[in-house]
Design a protein around this motif. Structure first.
Motif, PDB file in Angstrom:
ATOM      1  N   SER A  43       0.825  -1.201   0.000  1.00 35.54           N
ATOM      2  CA  SER A  43       0.000   0.000   0.000  1.00 35.54           C
ATOM      3  C   SER A  43       0.861   1.252   0.000  1.00 35.54           C
ATOM      4  O   SER A  43       2.084   1.190   0.080  1.00 35.54           O
ATOM      5  CB  SER A  43      -0.913  -0.004   1.219  1.00 35.54           C
ATOM      6  OG  SER A  43      -1.864   1.034   1.125  1.00 35.54           O
ATOM      7  N   LEU A  44       0.202   2.386  -0.110  1.00 37.31           N
ATOM      8  CA  LEU A  44       0.924   3.654  -0.059  1.00 37.31           C
ATOM      9  C   LEU A  44       1.325   3.945   1.386  1.00 37.31           C
ATOM     10  O   LEU A  44       0.497   3.886   2.289  1.00 37.31           O
ATOM     11  CB  LEU A  44       0.044   4.798  -0.565  1.00 37.31           C
ATOM     12  CG  LEU A  44      -0.144   4.902  -2.067  1.00 37.31           C
ATOM     13  CD1 LEU A  44      -1.183   3.911  -2.537  1.00 37.31           C
ATOM     14  CD2 LEU A  44      -0.549   6.302  -2.450  1.00 37.31           C
ATOM     15  N   ASN A 108     -13.832  15.268  -3.501  1.00 35.03           N
ATOM     16  CA  ASN A 108     -12.545  14.844  -2.992  1.00 35.03           C
ATOM     17  C   ASN A 108     -11.666  16.051  -2.756  1.00 35.03           C
ATOM     18  O   ASN A 108     -11.488  16.881  -3.622  1.00 35.03           O
ATOM     19  CB  ASN A 108     -11.893  13.913  -4.013  1.00 35.03           C
ATOM     20  CG  ASN A 108     -10.570  13.389  -3.530  1.00 35.03           C
ATOM     21  OD1 ASN A 108     -10.254  13.478  -2.356  1.00 35.03           O
ATOM     22  ND2 ASN A 108      -9.801  12.846  -4.439  1.00 35.03           N
TER      23      ASN A 108
ATOM     24  N   LEU B  34     -12.224   7.254   2.402  1.00 44.01           N
ATOM     25  CA  LEU B  34     -12.183   7.346   0.954  1.00 44.01           C
ATOM     26  C   LEU B  34     -11.819   6.003   0.343  1.00 44.01           C
ATOM     27  O   LEU B  34     -11.047   5.230   0.907  1.00 44.01           O
ATOM     28  CB  LEU B  34     -11.159   8.397   0.510  1.00 44.01           C
ATOM     29  CG  LEU B  34     -11.412   9.820   1.009  1.00 44.01           C
ATOM     30  CD1 LEU B  34     -10.588  10.110   2.258  1.00 44.01           C
ATOM     31  CD2 LEU B  34     -11.076  10.832  -0.066  1.00 44.01           C
ATOM     32  N   TYR B  36     -10.318   4.256  -3.215  1.00 45.25           N
ATOM     33  CA  TYR B  36      -9.585   4.520  -4.438  1.00 45.25           C
ATOM     34  C   TYR B  36      -9.416   3.226  -5.224  1.00 45.25           C
ATOM     35  O   TYR B  36      -9.349   2.140  -4.648  1.00 45.25           O
ATOM     36  CB  TYR B  36      -8.189   5.076  -4.151  1.00 45.25           C
ATOM     37  CG  TYR B  36      -8.167   6.469  -3.565  1.00 45.25           C
ATOM     38  CD1 TYR B  36      -8.250   6.667  -2.192  1.00 45.25           C
ATOM     39  CD2 TYR B  36      -8.050   7.586  -4.389  1.00 45.25           C
ATOM     40  CE1 TYR B  36      -8.221   7.945  -1.656  1.00 45.25           C
ATOM     41  CE2 TYR B  36      -8.020   8.871  -3.858  1.00 45.25           C
ATOM     42  CZ  TYR B  36      -8.109   9.038  -2.488  1.00 45.25           C
ATOM     43  OH  TYR B  36      -8.077  10.302  -1.957  1.00 45.25           O
ATOM     44  N   GLN B  38      -6.714   1.545  -7.849  1.00 50.50           N
ATOM     45  CA  GLN B  38      -5.371   1.715  -8.381  1.00 50.50           C
ATOM     46  C   GLN B  38      -5.079   0.627  -9.394  1.00 50.50           C
ATOM     47  O   GLN B  38      -5.106  -0.557  -9.058  1.00 50.50           O
ATOM     48  CB  GLN B  38      -4.326   1.704  -7.261  1.00 50.50           C
ATOM     49  CG  GLN B  38      -2.916   2.007  -7.769  1.00 50.50           C
ATOM     50  CD  GLN B  38      -1.893   2.035  -6.661  1.00 50.50           C
ATOM     51  OE1 GLN B  38      -2.069   1.409  -5.629  1.00 50.50           O
ATOM     52  NE2 GLN B  38      -0.803   2.759  -6.871  1.00 50.50           N
ATOM     53  N   PRO B  43      -3.509   6.209  -7.628  1.00 48.52           N
ATOM     54  CA  PRO B  43      -4.904   5.874  -7.332  1.00 48.52           C
ATOM     55  C   PRO B  43      -5.875   6.873  -7.952  1.00 48.52           C
ATOM     56  O   PRO B  43      -5.583   8.063  -8.039  1.00 48.52           O
ATOM     57  CB  PRO B  43      -4.967   5.954  -5.808  1.00 48.52           C
ATOM     58  CG  PRO B  43      -3.562   5.906  -5.337  1.00 48.52           C
ATOM     59  CD  PRO B  43      -2.751   6.524  -6.423  1.00 48.52           C
ATOM     60  N   PHE B  45      -9.795   8.348  -7.558  1.00 51.28           N
ATOM     61  CA  PHE B  45     -10.807   8.499  -6.524  1.00 51.28           C
ATOM     62  C   PHE B  45     -12.110   7.808  -6.909  1.00 51.28           C
ATOM     63  O   PHE B  45     -12.561   7.893  -8.050  1.00 51.28           O
ATOM     64  CB  PHE B  45     -11.051   9.994  -6.310  1.00 51.28           C
ATOM     65  CG  PHE B  45     -12.214  10.320  -5.428  1.00 51.28           C
ATOM     66  CD1 PHE B  45     -13.420  10.717  -5.973  1.00 51.28           C
ATOM     67  CD2 PHE B  45     -12.101  10.247  -4.058  1.00 51.28           C
ATOM     68  CE1 PHE B  45     -14.500  11.037  -5.166  1.00 51.28           C
ATOM     69  CE2 PHE B  45     -13.169  10.566  -3.247  1.00 51.28           C
ATOM     70  CZ  PHE B  45     -14.373  10.960  -3.798  1.00 51.28           C
ATOM     71  N   LEU B  88      -8.117   0.539  -2.739  1.00 47.80           N
ATOM     72  CA  LEU B  88      -7.521   1.063  -1.517  1.00 47.80           C
ATOM     73  C   LEU B  88      -8.554   1.830  -0.704  1.00 47.80           C
ATOM     74  O   LEU B  88      -9.325   2.615  -1.251  1.00 47.80           O
ATOM     75  CB  LEU B  88      -6.358   2.001  -1.841  1.00 47.80           C
ATOM     76  CG  LEU B  88      -5.145   1.365  -2.522  1.00 47.80           C
ATOM     77  CD1 LEU B  88      -4.218   2.450  -3.046  1.00 47.80           C
ATOM     78  CD2 LEU B  88      -4.388   0.485  -1.542  1.00 47.80           C
ATOM     79  N   PHE B  98      -3.651   4.772   4.665  1.00 47.76           N
ATOM     80  CA  PHE B  98      -4.150   3.784   3.725  1.00 47.76           C
ATOM     81  C   PHE B  98      -4.142   2.384   4.322  1.00 47.76           C
ATOM     82  O   PHE B  98      -3.260   2.021   5.106  1.00 47.76           O
ATOM     83  CB  PHE B  98      -3.292   3.768   2.466  1.00 47.76           C
ATOM     84  CG  PHE B  98      -3.597   4.888   1.518  1.00 47.76           C
ATOM     85  CD1 PHE B  98      -2.966   6.109   1.649  1.00 47.76           C
ATOM     86  CD2 PHE B  98      -4.514   4.712   0.495  1.00 47.76           C
ATOM     87  CE1 PHE B  98      -3.258   7.143   0.783  1.00 47.76           C
ATOM     88  CE2 PHE B  98      -4.804   5.743  -0.379  1.00 47.76           C
ATOM     89  CZ  PHE B  98      -4.178   6.960  -0.242  1.00 47.76           C
ATOM     90  N   GLY B  99      -5.100   1.586   3.883  1.00 45.09           N
ATOM     91  CA  GLY B  99      -5.054   0.160   4.143  1.00 45.09           C
ATOM     92  C   GLY B  99      -4.128  -0.498   3.138  1.00 45.09           C
ATOM     93  O   GLY B  99      -3.612   0.145   2.220  1.00 45.09           O
ATOM     94  N   ALA B 100      -3.927  -1.795   3.315  1.00 47.63           N
ATOM     95  CA  ALA B 100      -3.010  -2.527   2.441  1.00 47.63           C
ATOM     96  C   ALA B 100      -3.595  -2.765   1.059  1.00 47.63           C
ATOM     97  O   ALA B 100      -2.875  -3.111   0.129  1.00 47.63           O
ATOM     98  CB  ALA B 100      -2.632  -3.853   3.086  1.00 47.63           C
ATOM     99  N   GLY B 101      -4.902  -2.589   0.943  1.00 51.83           N
ATOM    100  CA  GLY B 101      -5.532  -2.776  -0.361  1.00 51.83           C
ATOM    101  C   GLY B 101      -6.074  -4.182  -0.550  1.00 51.83           C
ATOM    102  O   GLY B 101      -5.632  -5.142   0.094  1.00 51.83           O
TER     103      GLY B 101
END
Lengths: 121, 108
Positions: A43-44, A108, B34, B36, B38, B43, B45, B88, B98-101
């Motif tokens: 992840s980011l 956003n 939020l 996203y 990717q 990413p 939105f 994400l 962020f989460g890990a996705g």
């Protein structure tokens, strides 16, 4: 179209050299910009928060002397990876917060740049 | 420390299936959640959620937030191969965590 522009999209550099990545907000003034790093299949991870006219705030574990951040104007922040090593190879993404904290039609308030692939050889 | 956990980490479905992605969070000063999508680069939105129980929809995608139980779900109905991506979840107080996705793979 993009409201945050990031440059370069990709760069290859030799180990030991420095690389600068630019992040520009195109349609708004961004008092705050964020720099993220993303390794493959991960992840980011937030690296630092860049505030116009003041020092950046770095996340724990991020070396501020290695990842130099400058936010000299309301539309530009730069990330310089100094003395780059192969382990710095990653995808770097910036995001910018709208000055008024108000979103556009999407609602956003944080916009991402297109990202920069850094490969250190 | 803010925490965002997504599940599952990955899933594979066939075109036409429905998928449900989960995101739970713990943040000090919650402002919004939020979602996203990717694909190859940065990413893009999808949704921003600030209130509980109000579903947001965009085409085949929808999302809802439960601020009491601290989670959100993202639904994708009638999946298509173009939905293959990493999804994400991020929670905003001042910055995004962020989460890990969740990696979604849709097979034809």
């Amino acid at each position: 179209g993009a409201v945050v522009s990031q440059h370069p999209s990709w760069v290859i550099c030799k180990s030991g050299t420095s690389v600068k990545i630019e992040c520009r907000s195109l349609d708004f003034q961004a008092t705050t910009m964020f720099w993220y790093r993303q390794f493959p299949k991960q992840s980011l991870m937030l690296m630092a928060t860049s505030n116009e006219g003041s020092k950046a705030t770095y996340e724990q574990g991020v070396e501020k002397d290695k990842f130099l951040i400058n936010h000299a104007s309301l539309t530009l922040s730069t990330l310089t990876v100094t003395s780059a090593h192969p382990e710095d190879s990653s995808f770097y993404i910036c995001s910018a917060r709208n000055y008024l904290g108000q979103g556009m039609s999407s609602g956003n308030t944080i916009y991402f740049g297109e990202g920069s692939w850094l490969t250190v050889v | 420390e803010d925490k965002v956990v997504q599940s599952p980490l990955s899933l594979v479905v066939h075109e036409g299936d429905t998928v449900t992605l989960n995101c739970s969070y713990e943040v000090t000063n919650f402002r919004s959640l939020l979602w996203y999508k990717q694909e190859k680069k940065a990413p893009t939105f999808l949704f921003m959620l600030t209130s509980s129980g109000i579903e947001k929809k965009s085409g085949r995608l929808s999302s809802i937030l439960d601020k009491k139980e601290l989670f959100s779900i993202l639904n994708i109905t009638a999946t298509q191969t173009g939905d293959s991506a990493i999804y994400l979840c991020a929670v905003s107080d001042y910055k995004l965590s962020f989460g890990a996705g969740t990696t979604v793979t849709v097979r034809a």
